[in-house]
Design an enzyme around this catalytic site. Structure first.
Site, mmCIF file in Angstrom:
data_model
loop_
_atom_site.group_PDB
_atom_site.id
_atom_site.type_symbol
_atom_site.label_atom_id
_atom_site.label_comp_id
_atom_site.label_asym_id
_atom_site.label_seq_id
_atom_site.Cartn_x
_atom_site.Cartn_y
_atom_site.Cartn_z
ATOM 1 N N LYS A 173 -10.235 -7.185 -2.601
ATOM 2 C CA LYS A 173 -8.894 -7.458 -2.096
ATOM 3 C C LYS A 173 -8.124 -6.152 -2.083
ATOM 4 O O LYS A 173 -7.647 -5.683 -3.100
ATOM 5 C CB LYS A 173 -8.162 -8.492 -2.949
ATOM 6 C CG LYS A 173 -6.986 -9.103 -2.170
ATOM 7 C CD LYS A 173 -5.648 -9.057 -2.814
ATOM 8 C CE LYS A 173 -4.945 -7.916 -3.294
ATOM 9 N NZ LYS A 173 -3.862 -7.424 -2.378
ATOM 10 N N GLY A 206 -0.771 -9.819 -3.821
ATOM 11 C CA GLY A 206 -1.262 -9.667 -5.185
ATOM 12 C C GLY A 206 -0.924 -10.832 -6.084
ATOM 13 O O GLY A 206 -1.803 -11.359 -6.788
ATOM 14 N N GLU A 382 7.126 6.597 -13.990
ATOM 15 C CA GLU A 382 6.415 7.013 -12.786
ATOM 16 C C GLU A 382 7.311 6.787 -11.569
ATOM 17 O O GLU A 382 7.791 5.671 -11.346
ATOM 18 C CB GLU A 382 5.116 6.223 -12.650
ATOM 19 C CG GLU A 382 4.203 6.712 -11.569
ATOM 20 C CD GLU A 382 2.852 6.011 -11.594
ATOM 21 O OE1 GLU A 382 1.824 6.694 -11.405
ATOM 22 O OE2 GLU A 382 2.823 4.790 -11.794
#
Length: 477
Positions: A173, A206, A382
């Site tokens: 996926k 997701g 991040e």
């Protein structure tokens, strides 16, 4: 099947219509225009793909090493012939400049496959311990592979190649932001003669497809690359079925610049190591730690280098930076630049908004913050965009302390004119990879992280081990 037709999935060796009814517009990040419509799968599509992989598993698990090596070589041959198509797909779907897409984003598929062929040839699936017991390495079974958008071919191949080498079957996926490269890869697998059911491709969101894969009783292993938040969800969702889970997650990589290095080169390469792929790399050198005697000069050099960075149309050849992948990612980067300003970091280049002349597209200004303290959010979180933070340190011990003072541990960089110190510092860093004085890991070396950057390794023989079970057999004398 055309890679711009995203209406079908590749399951059991053929293109099939999904059971899911949802769709998603695929946006070109340079133009903000929809260029394709992606069919989005659901749990039923996961069941269909897993059933195909499960049915193919017994036969593929018993193939010989020469047979699997031959399959990898055929995939390598077809991929090499279609590499320009792959570069074009990546450029359209994620805004990677075409030269960069061809020379790095697509080329890495060739590099990984080439290394895996050599690693498979050298790998011993059986060996005898000094105590006389026989150790046999066997494929773990059906694997669920979930990959991100930022280096699509790299992450797909780092999972698919060792999976095939180990004798596992799989369901992939990919990110819904980069489906063109994934569909093209399915075409390549089909053209190379991958047995039906060994490789299966589905698309989907997701939060919908990910849990269906993680919880599926017939998937033996989940291999995920993406955010730390999503990775921890994969771990939780896999717990009830006691799956093996490997994770390659986020990073906030330090780049230690010592006063005895070639400073101009170190800063120039350090900016490149941060801004490559428009800053959208999990191991980007986003924290530049500079020894105090040369800190002020390093800031001047970084500001000048940043100002020279070119922004440009990704469809044109050249070494320019392209846009970020999506509006969501652009908004995230803008938010974090504002955080840096609010934290009173000194902005020496770039800042908020889009570069002049690039009002259309998800372009961000290359940005450098100086006088950052390591406890600021821009030093700890991040950002995933072309944003560098610069932090001074006093001595070797202080530099190592600051470098390790992060929840992450994926990549690190060291610049020093003293080879002994460079190696000493590299060994002291809590990081899965360390790049010294411009060197960078070659294909076939293991890649992965410490702490919140994940577990397990990808690449080469170490990466293949994650797809293998270990069986110990006691034999009579």
């Amino acid at each position: 099947m055309s890679t711009t037709d995203l209406s079908q999935f590749y399951i059991n060796g053929r293109w099939v219509a999904p059971s899911g009814r949802d769709t998603l517009d695929m946006i070109n990040p340079a133009t903000e225009e929809a260029v394709a419509v992606l069919a989005m799968g659901d749990a039923s599509d996961v069941d269909t793909a897993v059933a195909a992989a499960k049915a193919a598993r017994p036969a593929f698990a018993t193939t010989t090493k020469p047979e699997r090596r031959a399959l990898l070589e055929r995939i390598l041959d077809v991929f090499s012939r279609r590499i320009d198509e792959m570069a074009q797909a990546i450029s359209i779907e994620m805004g990677a400049p075409i030269s960069f897409a061809r020379e790095q984003q697509a080329q890495v598929g060739v590099d990984i496959l080439t290394a895996m062929v050599a690693d498979l040839e050298a790998f011993a699936f059986e060996h005898t311990l000094p105590n006389g017991d026989l150790i046999v390495m066997e494929p773990v079974g059906v694997c669920g592979l979930i990959t991100p958008w930022n280096w699509p071919v790299n992450q797909m191949m780092l999972k698919i190649a060792p999976c095939l080498a180990a004798g596992c079957t799989m369901v992939l996926k990919p990110s819904e932001l980069t489906p063109l490269s994934a569909n093209l890869l399915a075409e390549i697998m089909d053209e190379a003669g991958a047995p039906a059911g060994v490789f299966n491709l589905i698309h989907g969101a997701g939060p919908t497809v990910g849990p269906a894969m993680s919880r599926h009783p017939d998937i033996a292993m989940m291999s995920f690359t993406g955010s730390t938040r999503a990775g921890t969800s994969i771990l939780r969702e896999s717990a009830d079925t006691v799956k093996r889970v490997t994770l390659e997650l986020g990073g906030k990589s330090p780049n230690l610049v010592f006063a005895d290095c070639e400073l101009e080169r170190a800063i120039d390469e350090g900016i490149d190591a941060c801004f490559i792929n428009s800053g959208q790399s999990c191991d980007a050198a986003t924290r530049m730690l500079v020894e105090r005697p040369v800190y002020d000069r390093a800031v001047e050099l970084a500001a000048a280098k940043c100002a020279r960075v070119k922004i440009g149309d990704p469809s044109q050849p050249g070494d320019q930076l392209g846009p970020l992948v999506s509006q969501m990612q652009y908004d995230r980067v803008q938010k974090m630049i504002q955080v840096g300003l609010d934290e009173n970091a000194r902005l020496v280049c770039g800042g908020l908004g889009k570069p002049e002349g690039f009002e259309t597209g998800y372009y961000a200004k290359p940005t450098v913050f100086a006088d950052v303290s390591n406890d600021m959010r821009i030093a700890q979180e991040e950002i995933f965009g072309p944003v560098l933070v610069m932090i001074p340190f006093d001595d070797e011990e202080d530099g190592i302390r600051l470098a390790n003072d992060t929840p992450y541990g994926l990549g690190a960089y060291v610049q020093s004119g003293d080879p002994a110190r460079a190696l000493r510092v590299a060994k002291a860093l809590q990081s899965g990879t360390v790049n010294v004085n411009g060197a960078y890991l070659a294909a076939g070396s293991p890649f992965g992280g410490y702490k919140s950057s994940g577990n397990g390794r990808e690449g080469g023989a170490e990466g293949m081990r994650d797809f293998l079970e270990v069986k110990a057999i006691a034999l009579p004398d």
